[in-house]
Design a protein around this motif. Sequence first.
Motif, PDB file in Angstrom:
ATOM      1  N   SER A  56     -60.267  48.741  42.068  1.00 22.90           N
ATOM      2  CA  SER A  56     -62.041  48.565  41.992  1.00 22.90           C
ATOM      3  C   SER A  56     -62.053  47.279  43.148  1.00 22.90           C
ATOM      4  O   SER A  56     -62.087  46.478  43.138  1.00 22.90           O
ATOM      5  N   TYR A  57     -63.514  47.821  43.385  1.00 21.44           N
ATOM      6  CA  TYR A  57     -64.335  46.380  44.178  1.00 21.44           C
ATOM      7  C   TYR A  57     -64.438  45.568  43.550  1.00 21.44           C
ATOM      8  O   TYR A  57     -64.014  44.180  43.959  1.00 21.44           O
ATOM      9  N   LEU A  58     -63.766  45.011  42.604  1.00 19.94           N
ATOM     10  CA  LEU A  58     -64.313  43.874  41.497  1.00 19.94           C
ATOM     11  C   LEU A  58     -62.981  43.675  41.697  1.00 19.94           C
ATOM     12  O   LEU A  58     -62.841  41.629  42.007  1.00 19.94           O
ATOM     13  N   GLN A  59     -61.572  43.969  41.373  1.00 17.93           N
ATOM     14  CA  GLN A  59     -60.272  43.546  41.651  1.00 17.93           C
ATOM     15  C   GLN A  59     -60.170  43.045  43.193  1.00 17.93           C
ATOM     16  O   GLN A  59     -59.800  41.922  42.841  1.00 17.93           O
ATOM     17  N   ILE A  60     -60.951  43.100  43.896  1.00 11.84           N
ATOM     18  CA  ILE A  60     -60.771  43.572  45.513  1.00 11.84           C
ATOM     19  C   ILE A  60     -61.245  41.979  45.746  1.00 11.84           C
ATOM     20  O   ILE A  60     -60.814  40.571  46.252  1.00 11.84           O
TER      21      ILE A  60
ATOM     22  N   LEU B  41     -47.683  50.715  39.940  1.00  9.49           N
ATOM     23  CA  LEU B  41     -48.396  50.472  41.200  1.00  9.49           C
ATOM     24  C   LEU B  41     -49.366  49.483  40.635  1.00  9.49           C
ATOM     25  O   LEU B  41     -50.197  48.241  40.544  1.00  9.49           O
ATOM     26  N   GLN B  42     -50.361  50.565  39.439  1.00  6.77           N
ATOM     27  CA  GLN B  42     -51.603  50.566  38.711  1.00  6.77           C
ATOM     28  C   GLN B  42     -51.130  49.314  37.931  1.00  6.77           C
ATOM     29  O   GLN B  42     -52.314  48.616  38.119  1.00  6.77           O
ATOM     30  N   GLN B  43     -50.194  48.707  37.493  1.00  5.04           N
ATOM     31  CA  GLN B  43     -49.682  47.139  36.239  1.00  5.04           C
ATOM     32  C   GLN B  43     -49.721  46.647  37.779  1.00  5.04           C
ATOM     33  O   GLN B  43     -50.357  45.312  36.938  1.00  5.04           O
TER      34      GLN B  43
ATOM     35  N   GLY C 129     -50.145  36.859  34.935  1.00  2.00           N
ATOM     36  CA  GLY C 129     -50.672  38.290  34.670  1.00  2.00           C
ATOM     37  C   GLY C 129     -50.134  38.801  34.473  1.00  2.00           C
ATOM     38  O   GLY C 129     -50.137  40.307  34.496  1.00  2.00           O
ATOM     39  N   LEU C 130     -48.419  38.812  35.594  1.00  3.02           N
ATOM     40  CA  LEU C 130     -47.603  39.646  36.253  1.00  3.02           C
ATOM     41  C   LEU C 130     -47.356  40.369  34.693  1.00  3.02           C
ATOM     42  O   LEU C 130     -47.120  41.588  34.424  1.00  3.02           O
TER      43      LEU C 130
ATOM     44  N   ILE D  46     -52.391  41.156  39.029  1.00  2.07           N
ATOM     45  CA  ILE D  46     -51.967  40.384  39.726  1.00  2.07           C
ATOM     46  C   ILE D  46     -53.881  39.519  39.990  1.00  2.07           C
ATOM     47  O   ILE D  46     -54.096  38.552  39.887  1.00  2.07           O
ATOM     48  N   SER D  47     -54.674  40.975  39.299  1.00  4.20           N
ATOM     49  CA  SER D  47     -56.038  40.604  39.258  1.00  4.20           C
ATOM     50  C   SER D  47     -56.515  40.029  37.863  1.00  4.20           C
ATOM     51  O   SER D  47     -57.282  38.447  38.064  1.00  4.20           O
ATOM     52  N   LEU D  48     -55.668  39.747  37.012  1.00  8.92           N
ATOM     53  CA  LEU D  48     -55.880  39.230  35.599  1.00  8.92           C
ATOM     54  C   LEU D  48     -54.766  37.686  36.390  1.00  8.92           C
ATOM     55  O   LEU D  48     -55.335  36.464  35.882  1.00  8.92           O
TER      56      LEU D  48
END
Length: 305
Positions: A151-155, A5-7, A262-263, A12-14
């Motif tokens: 993280s808030y940044l990823q959101i 889940l963390q990856q 990214g994934l 998704i963020s990347l």
Amino acid sequence: MEYFLQQLINGISLGAIYGLIALGYTMVYGIIGMINFAHGEIYMIGAFVSLIGFLFMGIIGVTYVPLALFIVLLMAMLFTAIYGWAIERIAYRPLRGSVKLAPLISAIGMSIVLQNYVQLAQGARVKPLQPIIQGGFELFTGNADYHVRLSYLQIVIVLVTVVLMAGFTYVITRTSLGRAQRATEQDMTMALLSGVNVDRIISTTFVMGAALAAVAGLMVTLYYGVIDFYIGFIAGMKAFTAAVLGGIGSLPGAMLGGLLIGLIEAFWSGYFTIGYKDVATFSILVLVLIFRPTGLLGKPEVEKV
């Protein structure tokens, strides 16, 4: 499962960042059928303008983070829009009627010029930035006290990407500018005869793509906290791969390709040797092009005779 889940969150963020850059590639290709290989350097310039903007905000005492982010984002988009407009006027417009190889060589040359220009102006050393957006949610704790964090940044990255994707899709499909862009894409000569200012439409497309690259540059500066003059080449190649993977010329395809890249990088780095993540990415691209040359969401061109 917690590590997976963390990856997934990291991927998704990347992928959202790659998708933003890929949108610029696919917009330019969709209008004039040319790959703007200097687009990665526009993204890099956006990252440097963002870094300088945050330093300037600190000097003048703007400490409210949302206000600082908004001002820096406007600065980055303005500067990169100017660069995008200038590149189109200098490197591409004079060669528009020539053979297709000439604009390609010009694009590669402009990429090298911008890369070395930033290296001379800002230096070759890595430029760091202190964390601006901190904190986040701890979704749950797994075995061995492994924490899954969002993280808030990823959101912010995902939300900004979704909003921009929806906004640009609306512009392309529902506005007069979008109709003019689609007309230029279908037949540039007929669009010109119909009263469309083709030069202005192409310049506007370059400006829009450059603005998207600026947003990606800001996001990557916040996400990693370090930039250098070479990040444009690496990210540009991966974003170009994302655009081809999703279907060059398709806005949803560019975003889908960015998310897939990214994934792939996140999961390969997490479960296999990180040094071969680029090999895995380009291997997937080769397989897709072998079995579906138009990309995942691309449509084959039908030429009427």
